[in-house]
Design an enzyme around this catalytic site. Sequence first.
Site, PDB file in Angstrom:
ATOM      1  CD  GLU A  17      -3.199   0.842   0.490  1.00 38.13           C
ATOM      2  OE1 GLU A  17      -2.631   1.865  -0.223  1.00 38.13           O
ATOM      3  OE2 GLU A  17      -4.213   0.776  -0.126  1.00 38.13           O
ATOM      4  CG  ASN A 145      -8.492   2.551   0.782  1.00 39.90           C
ATOM      5  OD1 ASN A 145      -7.311   2.346   1.089  1.00 39.90           O
ATOM      6  ND2 ASN A 145      -9.338   1.611   0.815  1.00 39.90           N
ATOM      7  CG  ASP A 193      -7.313   0.306  -2.391  1.00 37.99           C
ATOM      8  OD1 ASP A 193      -6.986   1.357  -1.489  1.00 37.99           O
ATOM      9  OD2 ASP A 193      -6.900  -0.902  -2.222  1.00 37.99           O
TER      10      ASP A 193
END
Length: 282
Positions: A17, A145, A193
């Site tokens: 991420e 997100n 996302d």
Amino acid sequence: MSARAEVAVREQAVLGEGPTWDAEARRLIWVDILSSRVHTYDPSTGRRTVMVTGQHVGAAKPRAGGGLVVVLRDGIGLHDADGAFSWLVHDPVPGRRGNDAAVAPDGALWSGTMRYDEAEGGGSLSRTAPDGTVTLVPERVTISNGTGWSPDGRLMYYIDTPTRRVDVFDVDGERVLNRRTLATVEQGAGWPDGLTVDADGCVWVALWDGAAVRRYTPDGRLDRTVELPVRRPTACAFGGSGLRDLYISTARTGLDAPHPLSGSLLVLPDAGHGTPGTPFAG
């Protein structure tokens, strides 16, 4: 631009991420949330580092004075340039962890949370000032997100993944107002996302379970789709020389038969032109 993703770092991250370009150190920072690791990568030399944190880490961003600010399971921590750690905000909540984050043009950290069970309304979005003062955004959130700002700093873009929307706020000093929808990701195309904003004011969105990144214009029009070999891209950021290369983090969690590159850091060379980031001022 390149229409095909290349491998920047071959890795088997469980939940990669938050790629972030650290201009001072000329390196990319990204995390593996569920493995509690912060990775760095220097594209000019190939040099990599890995730091293991004490708990799940949702994001890591450079600090103005060196070191990192990290969004952890139990709050927000500071790593000094010499590696020393301290809590800036310690707020443990059972069943909850930190998730994606971004630094605003004024040097404040905007970070999100979510519940491990992804319970509806169990997340949050907040602004943390350099002195540790936290302002909670009074908006219902489930999986907080992607967050980013227009080049002039007047708009903030935001994704709460289950809504399928990319939303936009007006920025008024330290506050965000007038939430509205910029774009909606249709059923079957994956889930929005992480995001980044380029120098043209366009919003790039990674599509979890969509095997692609999309670019939306400032008026919400879908402008470009780049297909990827992996099913679960998680976030994207411009970095490298001239901020022209788009780096994409990916995940392999929850996949019975992940692609061999799932969990790697990918790159789209010469994808566009990013904007210089701001380090956390704390």
